[in-house]
Design a protein around this motif. Sequence first.
Motif, PDB file in Angstrom:
ATOM      1  N   ALA A 137      14.311   9.010 -11.759  1.00 46.55           N
ATOM      2  CA  ALA A 137      13.363   9.760 -10.921  1.00 46.55           C
ATOM      3  C   ALA A 137      11.920   9.331 -11.155  1.00 46.55           C
ATOM      4  CB  ALA A 137      13.502  11.256 -11.195  1.00 46.55           C
ATOM      5  N   SER A 138      11.631   8.758 -12.312  1.00 46.63           N
ATOM      6  CA  SER A 138      10.258   8.344 -12.634  1.00 46.63           C
ATOM      7  C   SER A 138       9.823   7.205 -11.734  1.00 46.63           C
ATOM      8  CB  SER A 138      10.173   7.920 -14.097  1.00 46.63           C
ATOM      9  OG  SER A 138      10.515   9.001 -14.924  1.00 46.63           O
ATOM     10  N   ASP A 139       8.528   7.093 -11.544  1.00 46.89           N
ATOM     11  CA  ASP A 139       8.013   6.111 -10.582  1.00 46.89           C
ATOM     12  C   ASP A 139       6.780   5.413 -11.139  1.00 46.89           C
ATOM     13  OD1 ASP A 139       7.797   4.856  -7.944  1.00 46.89           O
ATOM     14  OD2 ASP A 139       6.002   6.095  -7.738  1.00 46.89           O
ATOM     15  N   ASN A 140       6.691   4.146 -10.843  1.00 49.90           N
ATOM     16  CA  ASN A 140       5.499   3.358 -11.112  1.00 49.90           C
ATOM     17  C   ASN A 140       5.386   2.401  -9.937  1.00 49.90           C
ATOM     18  OD1 ASN A 140       3.491   1.653 -11.913  1.00 49.90           O
ATOM     19  ND2 ASN A 140       4.500   0.955 -13.771  1.00 49.90           N
ATOM     20  N   SER A 141       4.481   2.706  -9.020  1.00 52.09           N
ATOM     21  CA  SER A 141       4.372   1.921  -7.788  1.00 52.09           C
ATOM     22  C   SER A 141       2.951   1.413  -7.601  1.00 52.09           C
ATOM     23  CB  SER A 141       4.742   2.788  -6.578  1.00 52.09           C
ATOM     24  OG  SER A 141       6.051   3.264  -6.694  1.00 52.09           O
ATOM     25  N   GLU A 142       2.869   0.326  -6.886  1.00 49.04           N
ATOM     26  CA  GLU A 142       1.563  -0.198  -6.483  1.00 49.04           C
ATOM     27  C   GLU A 142       1.681  -0.619  -5.027  1.00 49.04           C
ATOM     28  OE1 GLU A 142      -1.659  -3.296  -8.180  1.00 49.04           O
ATOM     29  OE2 GLU A 142       0.362  -4.107  -7.965  1.00 49.04           O
ATOM     30  N   TRP A 143       0.754  -0.160  -4.231  1.00 48.23           N
ATOM     31  CA  TRP A 143       0.676  -0.567  -2.829  1.00 48.23           C
ATOM     32  C   TRP A 143      -0.684  -1.208  -2.616  1.00 48.23           C
ATOM     33  CZ3 TRP A 143       2.141   4.536  -4.053  1.00 48.23           C
ATOM     34  CH2 TRP A 143       3.516   4.811  -3.885  1.00 48.23           C
ATOM     35  N   LEU A 144      -0.708  -2.337  -1.976  1.00 49.77           N
ATOM     36  CA  LEU A 144      -1.959  -3.023  -1.658  1.00 49.77           C
ATOM     37  C   LEU A 144      -2.144  -2.944  -0.149  1.00 49.77           C
ATOM     38  CD1 LEU A 144      -1.525  -6.069  -4.054  1.00 49.77           C
ATOM     39  CD2 LEU A 144      -2.768  -3.937  -4.474  1.00 49.77           C
ATOM     40  N   LEU A 145      -3.126  -2.187   0.277  1.00 47.88           N
ATOM     41  CA  LEU A 145      -3.327  -1.868   1.683  1.00 47.88           C
ATOM     42  C   LEU A 145      -4.655  -2.426   2.192  1.00 47.88           C
ATOM     43  CD1 LEU A 145      -2.469   1.922   1.280  1.00 47.88           C
ATOM     44  CD2 LEU A 145      -0.864   0.080   1.768  1.00 47.88           C
ATOM     45  N   ARG A 146      -4.779  -2.539   3.494  1.00 45.74           N
ATOM     46  CA  ARG A 146      -6.057  -2.897   4.129  1.00 45.74           C
ATOM     47  C   ARG A 146      -6.473  -1.667   4.932  1.00 45.74           C
ATOM     48  NH1 ARG A 146      -8.994  -7.363   3.390  1.00 45.74           N
ATOM     49  NH2 ARG A 146      -9.488  -7.467   5.582  1.00 45.74           N
ATOM     50  N   LEU A 147      -7.461  -0.916   4.422  1.00 40.83           N
ATOM     51  CA  LEU A 147      -7.860   0.349   5.026  1.00 40.83           C
ATOM     52  C   LEU A 147      -9.365   0.417   5.218  1.00 40.83           C
ATOM     53  CD1 LEU A 147      -5.763   2.799   2.795  1.00 40.83           C
ATOM     54  CD2 LEU A 147      -5.123   1.854   5.018  1.00 40.83           C
ATOM     55  N   THR A 148      -9.786   1.354   6.024  1.00 38.96           N
ATOM     56  CA  THR A 148     -11.203   1.709   6.134  1.00 38.96           C
ATOM     57  C   THR A 148     -11.468   2.844   5.148  1.00 38.96           C
ATOM     58  OG1 THR A 148     -10.827   3.428   7.777  1.00 38.96           O
ATOM     59  CG2 THR A 148     -11.156   1.165   8.611  1.00 38.96           C
ATOM     60  N   PRO A 149     -12.741   3.138   4.844  1.00 41.17           N
ATOM     61  CA  PRO A 149     -13.024   4.290   3.980  1.00 41.17           C
ATOM     62  C   PRO A 149     -12.433   5.589   4.535  1.00 41.17           C
ATOM     63  CG  PRO A 149     -14.972   2.935   4.168  1.00 41.17           C
ATOM     64  CD  PRO A 149     -13.965   2.385   5.139  1.00 41.17           C
ATOM     65  N   VAL A 187       1.389  13.118 -12.529  1.00 42.06           N
ATOM     66  CA  VAL A 187       1.280  12.275 -11.338  1.00 42.06           C
ATOM     67  C   VAL A 187      -0.158  11.789 -11.290  1.00 42.06           C
ATOM     68  CG1 VAL A 187       1.419  12.179  -8.824  1.00 42.06           C
ATOM     69  CG2 VAL A 187       3.046  13.586 -10.108  1.00 42.06           C
ATOM     70  N   HIS A 188      -0.356  10.499 -11.450  1.00 38.87           N
ATOM     71  CA  HIS A 188      -1.696   9.911 -11.401  1.00 38.87           C
ATOM     72  C   HIS A 188      -1.763   8.976 -10.202  1.00 38.87           C
ATOM     73  CE1 HIS A 188      -1.441  10.323 -16.023  1.00 38.87           C
ATOM     74  NE2 HIS A 188      -1.976  11.410 -15.510  1.00 38.87           N
ATOM     75  N   THR A 189      -2.773   9.120  -9.400  1.00 38.20           N
ATOM     76  CA  THR A 189      -2.975   8.187  -8.295  1.00 38.20           C
ATOM     77  C   THR A 189      -4.391   7.654  -8.357  1.00 38.20           C
ATOM     78  OG1 THR A 189      -3.717   9.884  -6.738  1.00 38.20           O
ATOM     79  CG2 THR A 189      -1.353   9.446  -6.818  1.00 38.20           C
ATOM     80  N   TYR A 190      -4.555   6.438  -7.939  1.00 33.22           N
ATOM     81  CA  TYR A 190      -5.871   5.805  -7.865  1.00 33.22           C
ATOM     82  C   TYR A 190      -5.930   5.073  -6.543  1.00 33.22           C
ATOM     83  CZ  TYR A 190      -5.500   6.597 -12.846  1.00 33.22           C
ATOM     84  OH  TYR A 190      -5.319   7.193 -14.064  1.00 33.22           O
ATOM     85  N   GLY A 191      -6.923   5.350  -5.765  1.00 33.61           N
ATOM     86  CA  GLY A 191      -7.133   4.611  -4.527  1.00 33.61           C
ATOM     87  C   GLY A 191      -8.558   4.087  -4.547  1.00 33.61           C
ATOM     88  N   PHE A 192      -8.720   2.787  -4.560  1.00 36.85           N
ATOM     89  CA  PHE A 192     -10.062   2.223  -4.688  1.00 36.85           C
ATOM     90  C   PHE A 192     -10.109   0.842  -4.039  1.00 36.85           C
ATOM     91  CE2 PHE A 192      -7.484   1.357  -8.392  1.00 36.85           C
ATOM     92  CZ  PHE A 192      -7.600  -0.011  -8.560  1.00 36.85           C
ATOM     93  N   PRO A 193     -11.286   0.448  -3.572  1.00 34.99           N
ATOM     94  CA  PRO A 193     -11.413  -0.884  -2.961  1.00 34.99           C
ATOM     95  C   PRO A 193     -11.496  -1.950  -4.052  1.00 34.99           C
ATOM     96  CG  PRO A 193     -13.535   0.223  -2.945  1.00 34.99           C
ATOM     97  CD  PRO A 193     -12.546   1.200  -3.494  1.00 34.99           C
ATOM     98  N   PHE A 194     -11.063  -3.141  -3.711  1.00 31.01           N
ATOM     99  CA  PHE A 194     -11.204  -4.284  -4.624  1.00 31.01           C
ATOM    100  C   PHE A 194     -11.274  -5.564  -3.796  1.00 31.01           C
ATOM    101  CE2 PHE A 194      -6.713  -4.136  -3.858  1.00 31.01           C
ATOM    102  CZ  PHE A 194      -6.272  -5.451  -3.922  1.00 31.01           C
ATOM    103  N   ARG A 195     -11.830  -6.570  -4.394  1.00 29.20           N
ATOM    104  CA  ARG A 195     -11.893  -7.883  -3.729  1.00 29.20           C
ATOM    105  C   ARG A 195     -11.205  -8.902  -4.616  1.00 29.20           C
ATOM    106  NH1 ARG A 195     -17.546  -6.167  -2.463  1.00 29.20           N
ATOM    107  NH2 ARG A 195     -17.461  -5.578  -0.279  1.00 29.20           N
ATOM    108  N   VAL A 196     -10.557  -9.883  -3.958  1.00 27.70           N
ATOM    109  CA  VAL A 196      -9.883 -10.954  -4.729  1.00 27.70           C
ATOM    110  C   VAL A 196     -10.722 -12.207  -4.693  1.00 27.70           C
ATOM    111  CG1 VAL A 196      -7.549 -10.122  -4.571  1.00 27.70           C
ATOM    112  CG2 VAL A 196      -8.484 -11.473  -2.703  1.00 27.70           C
TER     113      VAL A 196
END
Length: 196
Positions: A137-149, A187-196
């Motif tokens: 049931a435990s989860d560790n996920s990462e999603w890389l999205l292209r979003l607006t603020p 449950v920890h979530t982080y949503g933040f912009p980043f550049r590669v």
Amino acid sequence: MTDRDRDRRIKDVGTLKAIAHPLRAQLYRLLILNRVATASQLADQVDEAPSLVSYHLRKLAEHGLIEEAEPRSGDGRERWWQPASEGLSIHDEDFRDAPEKAAAHSAASRLFFDQHVDMYRRYLEERAHWSDEWTSASDNSEWLLRLTPAELAELSKEMYAVVRKYEESGRAAVAAGDTEGRENVAVHTYGFPFRV
């Protein structure tokens, strides 16, 4: 609790610094989980002296983060504590207007993140001792999205609503005596912009 806010929004540096102390943040989390506790009970959980825990609880109370609760025993010497709100929220925009406020917010954010990482690292080290049901049931996920603020803000709002729904149903179940199979879950979530 009287006139409880859903979440208390911290807007001043003094209160931010009060909660951004490693032991105080830990004590606050334990009070959120336990709902009410004494300094002695919390001291056992954090392996610290009751006098030190009592000092830090008074500091949290000075800033309105926790408050005294109705006594749960006949011992009048025991002081019971509870959170003053359902939780806390800290927003970047409340600390941008001065460099010292921005620095305090950054330091607090780093502390909270480090504590989150420590919690997850502890789970990874102890994972073999949890049941297959819990580890599946435990989860560790990462999603890389292209979003607006605006889209990121909406995503955060929707995720918050989902977590609140489960928080409320879990508390209601525990209040009704349904504690079988329940554990504390982070449950920890982080949503933040980043550049590669």
